[in-house]
Design a protein around this motif. Structure first.
Motif, mmCIF file in Angstrom:
data_model
loop_
_atom_site.group_PDB
_atom_site.id
_atom_site.type_symbol
_atom_site.label_atom_id
_atom_site.label_comp_id
_atom_site.label_asym_id
_atom_site.label_seq_id
_atom_site.Cartn_x
_atom_site.Cartn_y
_atom_site.Cartn_z
ATOM 1 N N GLY A 83 37.280 59.115 42.469
ATOM 2 C CA GLY A 83 36.443 59.410 41.310
ATOM 3 C C GLY A 83 36.705 58.457 40.164
ATOM 4 O O GLY A 83 37.743 57.793 40.123
ATOM 5 N N PRO A 84 35.764 58.391 39.199
ATOM 6 C CA PRO A 84 35.877 57.434 38.103
ATOM 7 C C PRO A 84 37.133 57.616 37.251
ATOM 8 O O PRO A 84 37.613 56.657 36.661
ATOM 9 C CB PRO A 84 34.627 57.658 37.266
ATOM 10 C CG PRO A 84 33.847 58.721 37.936
ATOM 11 C CD PRO A 84 34.550 59.163 39.177
ATOM 12 N N ALA A 85 37.651 58.820 37.193
ATOM 13 C CA ALA A 85 38.838 59.067 36.365
ATOM 14 C C ALA A 85 40.134 59.071 37.181
ATOM 15 O O ALA A 85 41.207 59.301 36.640
ATOM 16 C CB ALA A 85 38.687 60.402 35.633
ATOM 17 N N ALA A 86 40.034 58.808 38.483
ATOM 18 C CA ALA A 86 41.199 58.888 39.370
ATOM 19 C C ALA A 86 42.198 57.777 39.091
ATOM 20 O O ALA A 86 41.852 56.712 38.593
ATOM 21 C CB ALA A 86 40.745 58.830 40.824
ATOM 22 N N THR A 87 43.441 58.060 39.455
ATOM 23 C CA THR A 87 44.493 57.049 39.367
ATOM 24 C C THR A 87 45.134 56.887 40.736
ATOM 25 O O THR A 87 45.014 57.766 41.596
ATOM 26 C CB THR A 87 45.588 57.459 38.355
ATOM 27 O OG1 THR A 87 46.244 58.650 38.809
ATOM 28 C CG2 THR A 87 45.010 57.672 36.961
ATOM 29 N N ILE A 88 45.796 55.761 40.904
ATOM 30 C CA ILE A 88 46.588 55.539 42.112
ATOM 31 C C ILE A 88 47.981 55.096 41.691
ATOM 32 O O ILE A 88 48.186 54.644 40.564
ATOM 33 C CB ILE A 88 45.967 54.484 43.056
ATOM 34 C CG1 ILE A 88 45.925 53.107 42.386
ATOM 35 C CG2 ILE A 88 44.602 54.920 43.546
ATOM 36 C CD1 ILE A 88 45.742 51.959 43.349
ATOM 37 N N CYS A 89 48.897 55.196 42.607
ATOM 38 C CA CYS A 89 50.240 54.668 42.416
ATOM 39 C C CYS A 89 50.274 53.288 43.076
ATOM 40 O O CYS A 89 49.615 53.089 44.102
ATOM 41 C CB CYS A 89 51.250 55.604 43.083
ATOM 42 S SG CYS A 89 52.944 55.010 42.966
ATOM 43 N N PRO A 90 51.011 52.337 42.513
ATOM 44 C CA PRO A 90 51.125 51.045 43.198
ATOM 45 C C PRO A 90 51.592 51.184 44.648
ATOM 46 O O PRO A 90 51.246 50.360 45.490
ATOM 47 C CB PRO A 90 52.152 50.285 42.353
ATOM 48 C CG PRO A 90 52.026 50.880 40.984
ATOM 49 C CD PRO A 90 51.718 52.337 41.229
ATOM 50 N N SER A 91 52.337 52.249 44.954
ATOM 51 C CA SER A 91 52.785 52.445 46.339
ATOM 52 C C SER A 91 51.609 52.671 47.279
ATOM 53 O O SER A 91 51.689 52.328 48.461
ATOM 54 C CB SER A 91 53.775 53.614 46.444
ATOM 55 O OG SER A 91 53.141 54.839 46.163
ATOM 56 N N GLY A 102 58.704 49.680 55.367
ATOM 57 C CA GLY A 102 58.629 48.276 54.968
ATOM 58 C C GLY A 102 57.735 48.033 53.763
ATOM 59 O O GLY A 102 57.861 47.014 53.087
ATOM 60 N N TRP A 103 56.821 48.990 53.479
ATOM 61 C CA TRP A 103 55.941 48.873 52.310
ATOM 62 C C TRP A 103 56.742 48.802 51.011
ATOM 63 O O TRP A 103 56.268 48.254 50.017
ATOM 64 C CB TRP A 103 54.953 50.042 52.251
ATOM 65 C CG TRP A 103 55.609 51.388 52.153
ATOM 66 C CD1 TRP A 103 55.956 52.198 53.184
ATOM 67 C CD2 TRP A 103 56.025 52.057 50.961
ATOM 68 N NE1 TRP A 103 56.559 53.336 52.714
ATOM 69 C CE2 TRP A 103 56.611 53.285 51.341
ATOM 70 C CE3 TRP A 103 55.947 51.755 49.608
ATOM 71 C CZ2 TRP A 103 57.125 54.188 50.429
ATOM 72 C CZ3 TRP A 103 56.464 52.664 48.687
ATOM 73 C CH2 TRP A 103 57.049 53.866 49.105
ATOM 74 N N ARG A 104 57.962 49.338 51.015
ATOM 75 C CA ARG A 104 58.768 49.347 49.784
ATOM 76 C C ARG A 104 59.018 47.934 49.257
ATOM 77 O O ARG A 104 59.110 47.722 48.054
ATOM 78 C CB ARG A 104 60.089 50.070 50.019
ATOM 79 C CG ARG A 104 59.899 51.555 50.247
ATOM 80 C CD ARG A 104 61.238 52.259 50.471
ATOM 81 N NE ARG A 104 61.045 53.637 50.835
ATOM 82 C CZ ARG A 104 60.785 54.624 49.985
ATOM 83 N NH1 ARG A 104 60.680 54.377 48.704
ATOM 84 N NH2 ARG A 104 60.627 55.860 50.425
ATOM 85 N N ALA A 105 59.094 46.957 50.161
ATOM 86 C CA ALA A 105 59.294 45.569 49.738
ATOM 87 C C ALA A 105 58.088 45.036 48.969
ATOM 88 O O ALA A 105 58.196 44.033 48.264
ATOM 89 C CB ALA A 105 59.567 44.684 50.949
ATOM 90 N N ALA A 114 48.892 50.507 51.913
ATOM 91 C CA ALA A 114 47.632 50.074 52.533
ATOM 92 C C ALA A 114 47.743 48.644 53.054
ATOM 93 O O ALA A 114 47.252 48.342 54.139
ATOM 94 C CB ALA A 114 46.494 50.169 51.517
ATOM 95 N N VAL A 115 48.402 47.785 52.314
ATOM 96 C CA VAL A 115 48.533 46.386 52.722
ATOM 97 C C VAL A 115 49.571 46.237 53.829
ATOM 98 O O VAL A 115 49.382 45.472 54.769
ATOM 99 C CB VAL A 115 48.875 45.497 51.501
ATOM 100 C CG1 VAL A 115 49.314 44.113 51.917
ATOM 101 C CG2 VAL A 115 47.670 45.420 50.567
#
Length: 90
Positions: A24-32, A45-48, A37-38
């Motif tokens: 949604g337009p007001a949603a946030t995500i965490c950099p994690s 291993g995503w922690r790196a 996802a990447v």
């Protein structure tokens, strides 16, 4: 910076924008969320990719695409300490 690092930076930036686009337009995500996802693996291993994901978010702030928030309020990227959230720029 190597080509591999530049490619990873771009992938993280795209992941942040794509994750926000799906919410949604007001949603946030965490950099994690972007790091996971990447990374795409099943282990931690995503922690790196956490610091590269935070740097990607800071670049997107500079580009006017997103805001970094703490406690629900926008903060200057250089002043953010501890957990952050990322949302579309308002």
């Amino acid at each position: 910076m190597t080509d591999i690092e530049r490619q990873m930076d771009r992938r993280l930036e795209r992941a942040i924008l794509e994750l926000l686009e799906r919410r949604g337009p007001a949603a946030t995500i965490c950099p994690s969320d972007a790091a996971r996802a990447v990374y795409g693996g099943d282990d931690d291993g995503w922690r790196a990719l956490m610091e590269p994901a935070r740097r990607a978010a800071r670049r997107l702030v500079t580009a006017g695409e997103v805001e970094i928030t703490q406690g629900g309020r926008p903060v200057e990227p250089a002043e953010a300490r501890g957990p952050i959230r990322v949302r579309r720029a308002r």
